[in-house]
Motif scaffolding. Structure first.
Motif, PDB file in Angstrom:
ATOM      1  N   PHE A  26       0.848  -1.006   0.061  1.00 37.84           N
ATOM      2  CA  PHE A  26      -0.086  -0.032   0.028  1.00 37.84           C
ATOM      3  C   PHE A  26       0.726   1.163   0.039  1.00 37.84           C
ATOM      4  O   PHE A  26       0.650   2.232  -0.731  1.00 37.84           O
ATOM      5  CB  PHE A  26      -0.874  -0.122   1.189  1.00 37.84           C
ATOM      6  N   LEU A  30       0.973   4.051  -2.938  1.00 36.03           N
ATOM      7  CA  LEU A  30       0.503   5.591  -2.418  1.00 36.03           C
ATOM      8  C   LEU A  30       1.453   6.542  -3.066  1.00 36.03           C
ATOM      9  O   LEU A  30       0.944   7.476  -3.564  1.00 36.03           O
ATOM     10  CB  LEU A  30       0.259   5.432  -0.899  1.00 36.03           C
ATOM     11  N   ILE A  31       2.808   6.084  -2.784  1.00 40.37           N
ATOM     12  CA  ILE A  31       3.699   7.367  -3.311  1.00 40.37           C
ATOM     13  C   ILE A  31       3.734   7.396  -4.728  1.00 40.37           C
ATOM     14  O   ILE A  31       3.726   8.368  -5.435  1.00 40.37           O
ATOM     15  CB  ILE A  31       5.227   6.552  -2.857  1.00 40.37           C
ATOM     16  N   ALA A  33       0.878   6.692  -6.746  1.00 32.69           N
ATOM     17  CA  ALA A  33      -0.057   7.238  -7.077  1.00 32.69           C
ATOM     18  C   ALA A  33      -0.397   8.621  -7.008  1.00 32.69           C
ATOM     19  O   ALA A  33      -1.227   9.187  -7.599  1.00 32.69           O
ATOM     20  CB  ALA A  33      -1.524   6.596  -6.305  1.00 32.69           C
ATOM     21  N   ALA A  34       0.138   9.202  -5.997  1.00 33.27           N
ATOM     22  CA  ALA A  34       0.358  10.927  -6.035  1.00 33.27           C
ATOM     23  C   ALA A  34       0.770  11.365  -7.147  1.00 33.27           C
ATOM     24  O   ALA A  34       1.573  10.771  -7.793  1.00 33.27           O
ATOM     25  CB  ALA A  34       1.296  10.998  -4.635  1.00 33.27           C
ATOM     26  N   TYR A 291       7.815  12.682   3.183  1.00 33.83           N
ATOM     27  CA  TYR A 291       6.780  11.599   3.018  1.00 33.83           C
ATOM     28  C   TYR A 291       7.549  10.375   3.331  1.00 33.83           C
ATOM     29  O   TYR A 291       6.710   9.397   3.813  1.00 33.83           O
ATOM     30  CB  TYR A 291       6.009  11.734   1.946  1.00 33.83           C
TER      31      TYR A 291
END
Lengths: 327, 279
Positions: A26, A30-31, A33-34, A291
């Protein structure tokens, strides 16, 4: 330990690892998908202008390689506890988190024990005075604390106990520059711990008190409690030896399930009290838009919850062997 | 209608209902009646409450009207709470319904999936999602929905498991109705009351989550919210207590009202379940 118990624990362990694996995947997606260059997302605004740092990130995570290769690099790094470096501190993310972890464990551990003991106690008092004024008063107080935002309660505690009354320190874990050792240091940390642990604990005290009250009232209607009363046992003995013992299990189960919520509460409390744990680290990572560090804290705190759940399962196994057989 | 009647006969729930109704009115009409913008500098900074007749709750670090902030913040709190709960229901109900109705491997797979979401520290997950997708009303609402659906799925699954072998469901199946029809038209309507109760409590939790995110600086930068007000006043708590005090009261009151209504609904809709209060 029987072979069944071992199998049960092994199964739980595999399940926990699976959860962590899914969280890692995940984080990975997530990284990506940003919006924008993943290296820039990882570095956040902190390193956006530093081309050297971005290049370092690209190399380390293989960001110019195909996706499946990146995932492989990411997971195999993670297995070796390598989560990259932070931009500001120039320190491995994993080391930084491990550095901060003990403070969080101290805070959440204290708050957990405190809220469980206090919650059950208050719940028992409410249940044994069912429908008298003290029961209503406790129910109202529990509802109010349940509704109050944790971070606000923390600020108000600072205002009352540090600013107005001056009883307790409001910030940090130790007095800066005092360099206490031994017993003095213990007392110093304990003084700093009181306010954060109390505020974090109060919300959960409210939750456990409500749960304990309901559970006590339900159990007190069971036949074995009626029998105990009928044979003339002292009421206090009935309450503690018969009702409480059996009413405790659902409360403890709920408390175990809420380990994850404790972490969320720790982020807020540590932010207000400048408590140097991983919750505060998460806030700092947000503030610096680092992040990679943020996801590192997220992963480790999830791992903590998985470990905690595993430990509760183990304790159940030892305390009540029937539970594993039922599964 | 009878639900409203039952609710209003319960004094505590009635109190919650009245507070909630007032908050909804403020959320809808407040910005029209109270026109001072929460962003505009109206007077000198750090003015304590009641010092100036037109600024009842004083001004903040930048001379903005605290009361205006409270009025404008009502809308975003209620809206995020409501919409994130609706999205959570849209995820949780279908998942729970299929798991409970079909059972077997579907149940197994869906529940494993739900378990993962339940293990992950939910507030930390929400922080990560909002931070990476940039703070906005949309990312906040979505993040809250994504961490709130598992309890819904579990509740609906339980209800469906209990109801799927009832006679009226078997009759519908013998009648040749499709699974889709049976789930939506036969079983789901009978599970609505516990879902409604849970939803009202979820709105309360969602409002707390939203304020916590904004407190950490993850609020929508375009919108004034209660959590943001407290977060911005955190470092000046010694000089200006009122900046964090009043927004906190607003949050607590809203959440409390929703919880009271939720409990009242629970007693009105599921008299058997809340037996501990009756009998």
């Amino acid at each position: 330990m029987s072979i069944q118990t071992l199998f049960y624990i092994g199964g739980r362990l595999i399940k926990g690892l699976l959860v962590l694996f899914v969280i890692a995947i995940f984080n990975f997606f997530l990284i990506r998908a940003a919006p924008g260059d993943p290296a820039k997302v990882m570095a956040g605004e902190a390193g956006a202008t530093d081309e050297l740092f971005l290049q370092q990130l690209r190399e380390q995570f293989g960001l110019d390689q195909p996706l499946y290769y990146q995932l492989w690099v990411y997971i195999s790094n993670l297995v070796q506890f390598d989560m990259g470096e932070t931009y500001r501190q120039q320190m491995p993310v994993f080391d930084l988190i491990m550095d901060r972890l003990p403070a969080t464990l101290l805070l959440t551990g204290t708050a957990f024990v405190l809220s469980l003991v206090l919650g059950v106690l208050v719940g028992v008092i409410a249940a044994s005075n069912h429908r008298k004024w003290i029961d209503s008063a406790i129910s109202v107080a529990a509802l109010v604390f349940y509704a109050t935002p944790l971070f606000w309660l923390a600020l108000m505690a600072v205002l009352l106990f540090s600013v107005f009354l001056g009883w307790l320190p409001a910030f940090g874990m130790e007095t800066v520059g005092a360099n206490f050792t031994g017993w003095d240091r213990f007392v110093d940390i304990a003084e700093h711990l009181v306010l954060p642990a109390m505020t974090l604990g109060l919300f959960f005290t409210a939750v456990y008190a409500r749960m304990a009250r309901t559970s006590m009232i339900e159990t007190s209607r069971a036949d074995f409690v009626k029998t105990a009363k009928a044979k003339g046992m002292k009421p206090s003995r009935v309450t503690f030896r018969h009702t409480l013992r059996n009413a405790l299990l659902p409360v403890v189960t709920l408390a175990g399930l809420q380990a994850g919520q404790m972490i969320g509460g720790a982020v807020l409390t540590e932010t207000v009290f400048a408590w140097p744990g991983i919750g505060r680290l998460m806030f700092e990572a947000l503030f610096q838009r680092d992040y990679n560090l943020l996801l590192g804290v997220f992963f480790i705190s999830s791992a903590m919850v998985v470990l905690f759940n595993l430990a509760t399962d183990l304790i159940y196994c030892i305390v009540d062997p029937r539970i594993e057989l039922a599964k | 209608m009878s639900i409203l009647k039952k609710l209003s006969s319960n004094k505590v729930a009635l109190f919650g209902l009245i507070v909630l109704a007032l908050l909804i009115l403020v959320a809808i009409f407040g910005p029209y009646l109270y026109e001072t913008s929460p962003w505009r500098m109206v007077n000198r900074p750090f003015m304590p409450p009641l010092e100036n007749g037109s600024l009842m709750l004083g001004t903040d670090t930048m001379g903005r009207d605290v009361l205006a902030g409270l009025v404008y913040g009502t809308r975003i709190s209620l809206l995020v709470g409501l919409i994130s709960t609706m999205i959570a229901l849209l995820i949780g109900i279908p998942l729970g319904a299929s798991a409970g109705y079909f059972g077997g491997w579907i149940d197994e797979a869906l529940m494993r999936f739900t378990e993962i979401f339940q293990t992950v520290p939910s507030f930390a997950l929400a922080i990560v999602i909002v931070a990476i997708f940039e703070p906005s009303v949309y990312s906040i609402t979505l993040a809250i929905a994504l961490v709130s659906w598992p309890p819904v799925a579990r509740l609906v699954r339980g209800e469906f498991m209990a109801l799927r072998n009832q006679e009226y469901v078997l009759a519908a199946r013998l009648n040749g109705q499709s699974d889709h029809n049976i789930i939506l038209k036969e079983i789901l309507p009978n599970t609505l009351s516990p879902i409604i109760v849970m939803a009202s409590l979820m709105v309360a939790t969602a409002i707390l989550l939203e304020s916590s995110l904004s407190f950490l600086g993850l609020g929508d930068p375009e919108i004034m919210s209660w959590g943001y007000m407290i977060g911005a006043a955190r470092t000046v708590i010694r000089q200006a207590w009122w900046l964090s005090f009043f927004p906190g009261i607003a949050i607590a009151l809203t959440v409390l009202a929703l919880n009271l209504v939720g409990e009242g609904l629970n007693e009105a809709l599921n008299p058997k379940l809340s037996g501990s209060r009756e009998s």
